[in-house]
Scaffold this active site. Sequence first.
Site, PDB file in Angstrom:
ATOM      1  N   GLU A   1     -32.525 -73.454 -60.636  1.00  0.00           N
ATOM      2  CA  GLU A   1     -33.125 -72.879 -59.598  1.00  0.00           C
ATOM      3  C   GLU A   1     -34.407 -73.229 -58.981  1.00  0.00           C
ATOM      4  O   GLU A   1     -35.010 -73.065 -57.851  1.00  0.00           O
ATOM      5  CB  GLU A   1     -33.368 -71.361 -59.876  1.00  0.00           C
TER       6      GLU A   1
ATOM      7  N   ASN B   1     -38.914 -76.557 -68.527  1.00  0.00           N
ATOM      8  CA  ASN B   1     -39.716 -75.626 -69.363  1.00  0.00           C
ATOM      9  C   ASN B   1     -39.358 -75.143 -70.497  1.00  0.00           C
ATOM     10  O   ASN B   1     -38.894 -73.964 -70.644  1.00  0.00           O
ATOM     11  CB  ASN B   1     -40.420 -74.508 -68.550  1.00  0.00           C
TER      12      ASN B   1
ATOM     13  N   HIS C   1     -33.983 -76.014 -65.173  1.00  0.00           N
ATOM     14  CA  HIS C   1     -33.942 -74.987 -64.312  1.00  0.00           C
ATOM     15  C   HIS C   1     -33.185 -75.304 -62.975  1.00  0.00           C
ATOM     16  O   HIS C   1     -34.009 -75.941 -62.121  1.00  0.00           O
ATOM     17  CB  HIS C   1     -35.381 -74.396 -64.178  1.00  0.00           C
TER      18      HIS C   1
ATOM     19  N   PHE D   1     -38.210 -75.418 -77.231  1.00  0.00           N
ATOM     20  CA  PHE D   1     -37.171 -75.529 -78.377  1.00  0.00           C
ATOM     21  C   PHE D   1     -35.882 -76.235 -77.769  1.00  0.00           C
ATOM     22  O   PHE D   1     -35.800 -76.383 -76.479  1.00  0.00           O
ATOM     23  CB  PHE D   1     -36.761 -74.132 -78.932  1.00  0.00           C
TER      24      PHE D   1
ATOM     25  N   CYS E   1     -31.721 -72.600 -69.816  1.00  0.00           N
ATOM     26  CA  CYS E   1     -33.013 -72.605 -70.770  1.00  0.00           C
ATOM     27  C   CYS E   1     -32.765 -71.683 -71.892  1.00  0.00           C
ATOM     28  O   CYS E   1     -31.995 -72.087 -73.039  1.00  0.00           O
ATOM     29  CB  CYS E   1     -34.190 -72.109 -70.065  1.00  0.00           C
TER      30      CYS E   1
END
Length: 367
Positions: A343, A296, A341, A299, A254
Amino acid sequence: MDQPRAILLLADGTFYEGKAAGKTGTATGEICFNTGMTGYQEVFTDPSYFGQLLVTTNAHIGNYGTMKADTESDSVKIAGLICKNFTVPFSRHIGEASIQDYLEGEELVGISDVDTRQIVRHIRTQGAMNGIISSEIFDLDELKKLLAKAPNMDGLELASKVTTDKAYTLGEENAKYRVAVLDLGTKKNILRNFVKRDCFVKVFPAKTSMDDIRAFNPDGLFLSNGPGDPGAMDYAVDTAKAMLEEEKPLFGICLGHQILARAVGIPTYKMHHGHRGINHPVKNLVTGKSEITSQNHGFGVSPEAIEKNLDVVEVTHRNLNDDTIEGIRIVGKPAFSVQYHPEASPGPHDAAYLFDQFVDLIAEKKG
Protein backbone atom coordinates in the site's frame (compact mmCIF):
# COMPACT_ATOMS: atom_id res chain seq x y z
CA MET A 1 14.10 28.88 16.54
CA ASP A 2 16.25 28.68 19.67
CA GLN A 3 16.29 24.98 20.54
CA PRO A 4 17.29 23.85 24.05
CA ARG A 5 19.70 21.00 24.70
CA ALA A 6 18.84 17.29 24.40
CA ILE A 7 20.65 13.97 24.87
CA LEU A 8 20.35 10.57 23.20
CA LEU A 9 21.75 7.63 25.19
CA LEU A 10 21.92 4.08 23.83
CA ALA A 11 21.88 0.85 25.83
CA ASP A 12 25.56 0.18 25.07
CA GLY A 13 26.56 3.49 26.66
CA THR A 14 26.99 5.48 23.44
CA PHE A 15 25.52 8.95 23.75
CA TYR A 16 24.97 12.00 21.55
CA GLU A 17 24.26 15.61 22.40
CA GLY A 18 21.93 17.69 20.26
CA LYS A 19 18.99 20.05 20.39
CA ALA A 20 15.44 19.42 21.58
CA ALA A 21 12.67 18.92 19.02
CA GLY A 22 8.96 18.58 19.70
CA LYS A 23 7.84 18.30 23.30
CA THR A 24 10.28 18.83 26.16
CA GLY A 25 10.51 15.53 28.01
CA THR A 26 11.97 12.02 28.06
CA ALA A 27 11.22 9.01 25.84
CA THR A 28 12.50 5.44 25.63
CA GLY A 29 12.22 2.72 23.00
CA GLU A 30 14.10 0.52 20.57
CA ILE A 31 16.16 2.61 18.17
CA CYS A 32 15.74 2.01 14.45
CA PHE A 33 16.28 3.96 11.25
CA ASN A 34 14.23 4.72 8.13
CA THR A 35 15.92 5.60 4.83
CA GLY A 36 12.93 7.23 3.11
CA MET A 37 13.49 10.68 1.63
CA THR A 38 9.84 11.69 1.96
CA GLY A 39 6.68 10.72 3.85
CA TYR A 40 7.86 11.45 7.38
CA GLN A 41 4.36 12.08 8.72
CA GLU A 42 3.05 8.79 7.31
CA VAL A 43 6.01 7.06 8.97
CA PHE A 44 5.43 8.80 12.32
CA THR A 45 1.81 7.60 12.37
CA ASP A 46 2.42 4.02 11.18
CA PRO A 47 1.34 1.74 14.08
CA SER A 48 4.15 -0.69 13.19
CA TYR A 49 6.58 1.81 14.76
CA PHE A 50 4.90 1.78 18.16
CA GLY A 51 7.53 1.67 20.92
CA GLN A 52 10.46 2.72 18.72
CA LEU A 53 12.80 5.69 18.56
CA LEU A 54 13.05 6.61 14.89
CA VAL A 55 16.23 7.87 13.23
CA THR A 56 15.47 9.56 9.90
CA THR A 57 18.39 9.35 7.47
CA ASN A 58 17.05 12.11 5.23
CA ALA A 59 18.86 15.32 6.14
CA HIS A 60 15.76 17.52 6.50
CA ILE A 61 12.64 16.73 8.50
CA GLY A 62 9.76 19.22 8.59
CA ASN A 63 10.54 21.15 5.42
CA TYR A 64 7.10 20.54 3.85
CA GLY A 65 5.11 20.79 7.08
CA THR A 66 2.29 18.51 8.21
CA MET A 67 -1.36 17.95 7.40
CA LYS A 68 -4.06 15.65 8.73
CA ALA A 69 -4.54 13.90 5.37
CA ASP A 70 -1.01 12.50 5.57
CA THR A 71 -1.60 10.43 8.71
CA GLU A 72 -1.80 6.62 8.64
CA SER A 73 -3.54 6.29 12.02
CA ASP A 74 -5.25 8.50 14.57
CA SER A 75 -2.01 9.67 16.26
CA VAL A 76 1.79 9.61 16.16
CA LYS A 77 2.96 6.09 17.00
CA ILE A 78 6.75 6.40 17.19
CA ALA A 79 8.11 6.74 20.73
CA GLY A 80 10.62 9.46 19.82
CA LEU A 81 12.28 11.21 16.87
CA ILE A 82 15.99 11.53 16.04
CA CYS A 83 16.95 13.70 13.07
CA LYS A 84 19.69 15.90 11.62
CA ASN A 85 17.98 19.13 10.53
CA PHE A 86 14.67 19.90 12.21
CA THR A 87 13.15 22.42 9.80
CA VAL A 88 10.29 24.38 11.35
CA PRO A 89 9.41 26.81 8.51
CA PHE A 90 7.64 24.82 5.77
CA SER A 91 7.20 25.44 2.06
CA ARG A 92 4.15 23.38 1.02
CA HIS A 93 1.28 25.75 0.38
CA ILE A 94 -1.31 23.21 1.53
CA GLY A 95 0.58 22.42 4.73
CA GLU A 96 -1.49 22.92 7.87
CA ALA A 97 1.10 23.09 10.66
CA SER A 98 4.84 23.14 11.28
CA ILE A 99 6.63 20.02 12.41
CA GLN A 100 7.25 21.61 15.81
CA ASP A 101 3.60 22.49 16.39
CA TYR A 102 2.55 19.04 15.19
CA LEU A 103 4.93 17.15 17.47
CA GLU A 104 4.09 19.34 20.46
CA GLY A 105 0.40 18.64 19.84
CA GLU A 106 1.15 14.91 19.69
CA GLU A 107 3.39 15.18 22.80
CA LEU A 108 6.34 13.59 21.00
CA VAL A 109 9.88 14.04 22.31
CA GLY A 110 12.68 14.42 19.79
CA ILE A 111 16.32 15.35 19.30
CA SER A 112 17.92 17.07 16.30
CA ASP A 113 21.35 18.32 15.26
CA VAL A 114 22.99 14.95 15.87
CA ASP A 115 25.13 12.97 13.43
CA THR A 116 22.45 10.64 12.10
CA ARG A 117 24.89 9.05 9.66
CA GLN A 118 27.10 7.96 12.56
CA ILE A 119 24.07 6.73 14.54
CA VAL A 120 22.85 4.63 11.60
CA ARG A 121 26.29 3.13 11.10
CA HIS A 122 26.37 2.27 14.79
CA ILE A 123 22.98 0.50 14.60
CA ARG A 124 23.98 -1.35 11.44
CA THR A 125 27.13 -2.59 13.18
CA GLN A 126 25.88 -3.23 16.71
CA GLY A 127 22.26 -4.06 15.93
CA ALA A 128 18.96 -2.71 17.24
CA MET A 129 19.01 -1.72 20.91
CA ASN A 130 17.05 0.41 23.33
CA GLY A 131 17.70 4.10 23.73
CA ILE A 132 16.48 7.15 25.63
CA ILE A 133 15.99 10.74 24.49
CA SER A 134 15.73 13.53 27.02
CA SER A 135 15.49 17.31 26.87
CA GLU A 136 14.91 17.61 30.62
CA ILE A 137 17.39 15.17 32.24
CA PHE A 138 21.09 15.49 31.46
CA ASP A 139 22.65 13.27 34.11
CA LEU A 140 23.85 10.15 32.29
CA ASP A 141 23.63 7.94 35.36
CA GLU A 142 19.99 8.89 35.88
CA LEU A 143 19.26 8.31 32.19
CA LYS A 144 20.91 4.87 32.38
CA LYS A 145 18.63 3.94 35.27
CA LEU A 146 15.55 4.99 33.32
CA LEU A 147 16.77 3.20 30.20
CA ALA A 148 17.31 -0.03 32.15
CA LYS A 149 13.56 -0.09 32.88
CA ALA A 150 12.58 0.01 29.19
CA PRO A 151 11.28 -3.35 27.89
CA ASN A 152 13.11 -5.17 25.10
CA MET A 153 11.27 -5.52 21.79
CA ASP A 154 12.16 -9.21 21.67
CA GLY A 155 9.19 -10.95 23.32
CA LEU A 156 7.06 -7.80 23.48
CA GLU A 157 3.38 -7.96 22.47
CA LEU A 158 2.25 -4.54 21.22
CA ALA A 159 -0.55 -5.10 18.71
CA SER A 160 -3.19 -5.00 21.47
CA LYS A 161 -2.01 -1.47 22.35
CA VAL A 162 -2.62 -0.03 18.87
CA THR A 163 -5.62 -2.02 17.63
CA THR A 164 -9.09 -0.51 17.37
CA ASP A 165 -11.21 -0.57 20.54
CA LYS A 166 -14.29 -1.72 18.66
CA ALA A 167 -15.14 -2.98 15.20
CA TYR A 168 -15.95 -0.45 12.46
CA THR A 169 -16.72 -0.49 8.74
CA LEU A 170 -15.56 1.37 5.64
CA GLY A 171 -16.94 1.50 2.11
CA GLU A 172 -20.39 0.81 0.75
CA GLU A 173 -22.36 -1.99 2.40
CA ASN A 174 -23.63 -3.13 -0.99
CA ALA A 175 -20.09 -3.35 -2.44
CA LYS A 176 -19.18 -6.39 -4.51
CA TYR A 177 -16.93 -8.00 -1.87
CA ARG A 178 -16.79 -8.16 1.92
CA VAL A 179 -13.37 -8.19 3.60
CA ALA A 180 -12.74 -8.81 7.30
CA VAL A 181 -9.59 -7.13 8.64
CA LEU A 182 -7.93 -8.33 11.83
CA ASP A 183 -6.44 -5.07 13.07
CA LEU A 184 -2.99 -5.71 14.52
CA GLY A 185 -2.04 -2.09 13.83
CA THR A 186 -3.36 -1.44 10.34
CA LYS A 187 -2.56 1.59 8.19
CA LYS A 188 -5.34 3.68 6.68
CA ASN A 189 -4.02 3.27 3.15
CA ILE A 190 -4.39 -0.50 3.32
CA LEU A 191 -8.08 -0.05 4.05
CA ARG A 192 -8.39 2.55 1.27
CA ASN A 193 -6.89 0.06 -1.18
CA PHE A 194 -9.62 -2.44 -0.34
CA VAL A 195 -12.43 0.11 -0.54
CA LYS A 196 -11.37 1.43 -3.95
CA ARG A 197 -11.50 -2.17 -5.24
CA ASP A 198 -15.22 -2.36 -4.45
CA CYS A 199 -14.85 -3.96 -1.02
CA PHE A 200 -16.98 -3.38 2.07
CA VAL A 201 -14.47 -3.63 4.91
CA LYS A 202 -15.04 -4.43 8.56
CA VAL A 203 -12.08 -3.87 10.86
CA PHE A 204 -11.97 -6.05 13.98
CA PRO A 205 -9.93 -5.64 17.20
CA ALA A 206 -6.83 -7.83 17.40
CA LYS A 207 -8.32 -10.29 19.89
CA THR A 208 -11.62 -10.86 18.10
CA SER A 209 -12.83 -14.46 17.97
CA MET A 210 -13.33 -16.25 14.66
CA ASP A 211 -17.00 -16.63 15.52
CA ASP A 212 -17.42 -12.85 15.55
CA ILE A 213 -15.48 -12.48 12.30
CA ARG A 214 -17.52 -15.25 10.67
CA ALA A 215 -20.75 -13.45 11.64
CA PHE A 216 -19.77 -10.67 9.22
CA ASN A 217 -19.93 -13.27 6.43
CA PRO A 218 -16.74 -12.07 4.73
CA ASP A 219 -15.63 -13.13 1.25
CA GLY A 220 -11.99 -12.49 2.14
CA LEU A 221 -9.86 -12.30 5.28
CA PHE A 222 -6.93 -10.00 6.01
CA LEU A 223 -4.15 -10.00 8.64
CA SER A 224 -2.76 -6.48 9.03
CA ASN A 225 0.62 -4.99 9.75
CA GLY A 226 1.49 -3.93 13.30
CA PRO A 227 4.19 -3.63 15.98
CA GLY A 228 5.95 -6.01 18.33
CA ASP A 229 7.17 -9.59 18.38
CA PRO A 230 4.98 -12.09 16.49
CA GLY A 231 6.39 -14.78 18.77
CA ALA A 232 4.42 -13.21 21.63
CA MET A 233 1.09 -13.27 19.77
CA ASP A 234 -0.35 -16.77 20.15
CA TYR A 235 -3.87 -15.32 20.18
CA ALA A 236 -3.39 -13.95 16.64
CA VAL A 237 -1.77 -17.19 15.47
CA ASP A 238 -4.81 -19.13 16.72
CA THR A 239 -7.10 -16.76 14.81
CA ALA A 240 -4.99 -17.18 11.66
CA LYS A 241 -5.26 -20.96 11.98
CA ALA A 242 -9.03 -20.64 12.22
CA MET A 243 -9.03 -18.34 9.18
CA LEU A 244 -7.14 -20.95 7.16
CA GLU A 245 -9.79 -23.50 8.02
CA GLU A 246 -12.44 -21.24 6.47
CA GLU A 247 -10.92 -21.93 3.01
CA LYS A 248 -11.55 -18.31 2.06
CA PRO A 249 -8.93 -16.03 0.44
CA LEU A 250 -6.52 -14.85 3.14
CA PHE A 251 -3.96 -12.06 2.71
CA GLY A 252 -1.33 -10.86 5.20
CA ILE A 253 0.98 -7.85 5.23
CA CYS A 254 4.12 -7.41 7.38
CA LEU A 255 3.17 -8.59 10.91
CA GLY A 256 0.24 -10.37 9.26
CA HIS A 257 2.76 -12.19 7.06
CA GLN A 258 4.67 -13.34 10.14
CA ILE A 259 1.48 -14.45 11.91
CA LEU A 260 0.39 -16.44 8.85
CA ALA A 261 3.80 -18.16 8.74
CA ARG A 262 3.58 -19.06 12.42
CA ALA A 263 0.06 -20.42 11.85
CA VAL A 264 1.54 -23.12 9.60
CA GLY A 265 4.49 -23.89 11.87
CA ILE A 266 7.13 -21.51 10.50
CA PRO A 267 8.89 -19.63 13.35
CA THR A 268 9.98 -16.00 13.29
CA TYR A 269 13.19 -14.36 14.46
CA LYS A 270 14.48 -10.95 15.57
CA MET A 271 16.49 -9.32 12.81
CA HIS A 272 19.81 -7.61 13.44
CA HIS A 273 18.49 -4.14 12.59
CA GLY A 274 15.47 -4.73 10.34
CA HIS A 275 14.29 -3.21 7.06
CA ARG A 276 12.80 0.29 7.09
CA GLY A 277 12.58 2.53 4.04
CA ILE A 278 10.91 2.98 0.67
CA ASN A 279 13.57 1.68 -1.73
CA HIS A 280 14.03 -2.02 -0.88
CA PRO A 281 14.38 -4.24 -3.97
CA VAL A 282 12.30 -7.43 -3.95
CA LYS A 283 12.09 -10.14 -6.61
CA ASN A 284 8.79 -11.81 -7.40
CA LEU A 285 9.87 -15.41 -7.91
CA VAL A 286 6.61 -16.28 -9.66
CA THR A 287 6.86 -13.66 -12.41
CA GLY A 288 10.61 -13.07 -12.36
CA LYS A 289 10.03 -9.33 -12.07
CA SER A 290 11.61 -7.06 -9.46
CA GLU A 291 9.85 -4.29 -7.57
CA ILE A 292 10.94 -1.44 -5.32
CA THR A 293 9.11 -1.70 -2.02
CA SER A 294 8.22 0.14 1.16
CA GLN A 295 9.26 -1.77 4.29
CA ASN A 296 9.08 -1.51 8.05
CA HIS A 297 9.86 -4.60 10.10
CA GLY A 298 12.31 -5.82 12.72
CA PHE A 299 11.29 -9.48 12.62
CA GLY A 300 11.30 -12.02 9.80
CA VAL A 301 10.20 -15.58 9.01
CA SER A 302 12.77 -18.36 9.22
CA PRO A 303 14.17 -19.34 5.81
CA GLU A 304 15.67 -22.51 7.31
CA ALA A 305 12.26 -23.65 8.56
CA ILE A 306 10.65 -22.92 5.20
CA GLU A 307 13.28 -24.98 3.39
CA LYS A 308 12.24 -27.94 5.55
CA ASN A 309 8.54 -27.36 4.90
CA LEU A 310 8.25 -26.71 1.18
CA ASP A 311 5.24 -29.01 1.10
CA VAL A 312 3.45 -26.46 3.30
CA VAL A 313 4.87 -23.08 2.24
CA GLU A 314 6.01 -21.77 -1.14
CA VAL A 315 8.36 -18.77 -1.21
CA THR A 316 7.04 -16.17 -3.68
CA HIS A 317 9.27 -13.14 -2.99
CA ARG A 318 12.84 -12.56 -1.80
CA ASN A 319 14.73 -9.45 -0.78
CA LEU A 320 17.50 -8.71 -3.28
CA ASN A 321 19.68 -7.02 -0.65
CA ASP A 322 19.97 -9.89 1.83
CA ASP A 323 17.90 -12.77 0.37
CA THR A 324 15.43 -12.73 3.28
CA ILE A 325 11.89 -14.08 2.77
CA GLU A 326 9.54 -11.35 1.51
CA GLY A 327 6.50 -13.34 0.44
CA ILE A 328 4.91 -16.76 0.86
CA ARG A 329 1.96 -18.79 -0.38
CA ILE A 330 0.35 -21.55 1.67
CA VAL A 331 0.29 -24.78 -0.34
CA GLY A 332 -3.25 -26.05 -0.91
CA LYS A 333 -4.86 -22.93 0.58
CA PRO A 334 -6.05 -19.63 -0.96
CA ALA A 335 -3.66 -17.79 1.37
CA PHE A 336 -0.60 -15.62 0.75
CA SER A 337 1.34 -12.83 2.40
CA VAL A 338 4.20 -10.38 1.96
CA GLN A 339 6.68 -8.94 4.41
CA TYR A 340 6.69 -5.49 2.81
CA HIS A 341 3.99 -2.80 2.34
CA PRO A 342 2.25 -2.88 -1.06
CA GLU A 343 0.00 0.00 0.00
CA ALA A 344 3.12 2.23 0.25
CA SER A 345 2.20 5.60 1.83
CA PRO A 346 4.98 6.51 1.71
CA GLY A 347 6.70 4.65 -1.07
CA PRO A 348 6.42 3.38 -4.64
CA HIS A 349 3.35 1.62 -5.99
CA ASP A 350 5.20 -1.28 -7.67
CA ALA A 351 3.47 -3.85 -5.45
CA ALA A 352 -0.11 -2.54 -5.59
CA TYR A 353 -0.94 -5.51 -7.82
CA LEU A 354 -1.11 -7.67 -4.67
CA PHE A 355 -4.43 -6.07 -3.73
CA ASP A 356 -5.74 -6.92 -7.21
CA GLN A 357 -4.44 -10.46 -6.77
CA PHE A 358 -6.35 -10.78 -3.49
CA VAL A 359 -9.59 -9.39 -4.94
CA ASP A 360 -9.24 -11.61 -8.03
CA LEU A 361 -8.86 -14.59 -5.70
CA ILE A 362 -12.06 -13.57 -3.90
CA ALA A 363 -13.89 -13.22 -7.22
CA GLU A 364 -12.68 -16.65 -8.31
CA LYS A 365 -13.82 -18.24 -5.03
CA LYS A 366 -17.23 -16.58 -5.25
CA GLY A 367 -17.60 -17.85 -8.81
